[in-house]
Scaffold this active site. Sequence first.
Site, PDB file in Angstrom:
ATOM      1  N   GLY A   1      -8.215   4.930   5.365  1.00  0.00           N
ATOM      2  CA  GLY A   1      -9.154   5.011   4.548  1.00  0.00           C
ATOM      3  C   GLY A   1     -10.389   5.591   5.081  1.00  0.00           C
ATOM      4  O   GLY A   1     -10.667   5.530   6.478  1.00  0.00           O
ATOM      5  N   SER A   2     -11.386   6.113   4.187  1.00  0.00           N
ATOM      6  CA  SER A   2     -12.661   6.478   4.784  1.00  0.00           C
ATOM      7  C   SER A   2     -13.847   6.302   3.974  1.00  0.00           C
ATOM      8  O   SER A   2     -13.606   5.830   2.769  1.00  0.00           O
ATOM      9  CB  SER A   2     -12.677   7.901   5.222  1.00  0.00           C
ATOM     10  N   GLY A   3     -15.063   6.492   4.160  1.00  0.00           N
ATOM     11  CA  GLY A   3     -16.254   6.447   3.104  1.00  0.00           C
ATOM     12  C   GLY A   3     -16.462   4.880   2.781  1.00  0.00           C
ATOM     13  O   GLY A   3     -16.837   4.725   1.706  1.00  0.00           O
ATOM     14  N   SER A   4     -16.180   4.082   3.879  1.00  0.00           N
ATOM     15  CA  SER A   4     -16.350   2.454   3.274  1.00  0.00           C
ATOM     16  C   SER A   4     -15.472   2.082   2.212  1.00  0.00           C
ATOM     17  O   SER A   4     -15.824   0.886   1.650  1.00  0.00           O
ATOM     18  CB  SER A   4     -17.768   2.379   3.043  1.00  0.00           C
TER      19      SER A   4
ATOM     20  N   GLY B   1     -13.143  -0.010   0.301  1.00  0.00           N
ATOM     21  CA  GLY B   1     -12.414  -1.228   0.490  1.00  0.00           C
ATOM     22  C   GLY B   1     -12.945  -2.115   1.719  1.00  0.00           C
ATOM     23  O   GLY B   1     -12.268  -3.146   1.821  1.00  0.00           O
TER      24      GLY B   1
ATOM     25  N   ARG C   1     -13.559  14.276  12.737  1.00  0.00           N
ATOM     26  CA  ARG C   1     -13.768  15.209  11.561  1.00  0.00           C
ATOM     27  C   ARG C   1     -15.310  15.388  11.853  1.00  0.00           C
ATOM     28  O   ARG C   1     -16.243  14.478  12.325  1.00  0.00           O
ATOM     29  CB  ARG C   1     -13.449  14.976  10.115  1.00  0.00           C
TER      30      ARG C   1
END
Length: 410
Positions: A158-161, A163, A283
Amino acid sequence: MAIRTLILLEGHRSIGLLYIKAAQHLGLHPITLASDPSQYGYLSTEGIHSVKVDTSNLDAIIDECSRLCDTHNIAGVTGFTGADESIYIMVSKLCRHFGLLGPDPASIERCCDKFVQRQFLAQADVSMPAYRLASDLIGAKSSAAEIGLPVIVKPTVGSGSCGVRLCRTVDELTEHAAYLLGRKHTSHSSARILVEEFVQGPQYSAYAMGNSIVGICAADFGSPPYFVYRHFSFPAPLSNHEHERIAHMSLSCLRALGLGCGPAHIEFRWTNRGPVVIEVNPRLPGGTAPRLIQLAHGVDLVTEHIRFVIGEEWDLRRRHSHNAAAHFLVPDRDGMLDSIDGDRAAAIQGVAEVKFYVEPKSPILRTGDYRDTIGHVIATSPSPAQTEAILQRAVDLIEWSITPYPPLGQ
């Protein structure tokens, strides 16, 4: 004659349009392939060519690109991510299939699994937080006991914090671990979580293109237990020694993971043992980072990334040396956004951008990750102090109103 085309997998609320404009400036015809193109408002507003396709299905994407090849000369492929890094894996595999320039799929896959990434970095003796992999509550609790509370608990993918949470007590750990293990946090994740040491210290991000470090940014989060970015400043206020240590460790991370083909950014905390790597992302970051770098140094990372993707020579030379900073707007409550106005802020000299991600009459539902931000303000000037003063004045002039939702049962 076939149209020279750049394929973009999915879109992005903050940098998607930058890629569209940069591609057009380079004489390319951008086409966005997305599972739901309507979620990216700029596509319809700007009249951008988009195609609805299941971007989680590699065969479906290959079929669509093969169809486009009848009338278009596909010069390159790249894409964006939100909470799910799998789009970059798709990009790398698509490039491999069509013989286009792009990162190695195996490198992207090992980087997108946070546990596998940590294993590769550990083999290269990169300084990291202590970490354990857990697949059940017993394992999560024993991992926290070994590391010592408080700990960071996060999904392996996952990404974007999304969880990611700081757990200070056993009860908090149990609740959050059960939440992550009880459901697939993203469509591509497995029931595995990371339990990590909570390292404290200033936060920095190093930005790389190929094997070159373009710059280092300082960052601040909002209040725990979540990690939602609130502030960026570029370049980071580092000594030459600190800058060299972070740059050296960044390149070590790229080598360890087999990256160095295209953009990447590496997140650090500066601790009493020096820089500690929090995460490596294969990225260009979303948000405001590309804009800050362009304002501060005159380097347009979006354009240079596209140049790389289509096989042209890129140019990372600095044109000037200014300071730039961004502040993210984060609501303090859930509810309905009645209004939001940034006209007065945008009129201040030195304010480079005021951007909102949501429209009035939109619901606000905070999730403790990147989706909590509803906009940003960017300022620039010759000095850090002046930039921060301009930014604070502008932020103070942003006006918005949220009507809280009524309590349940009313």
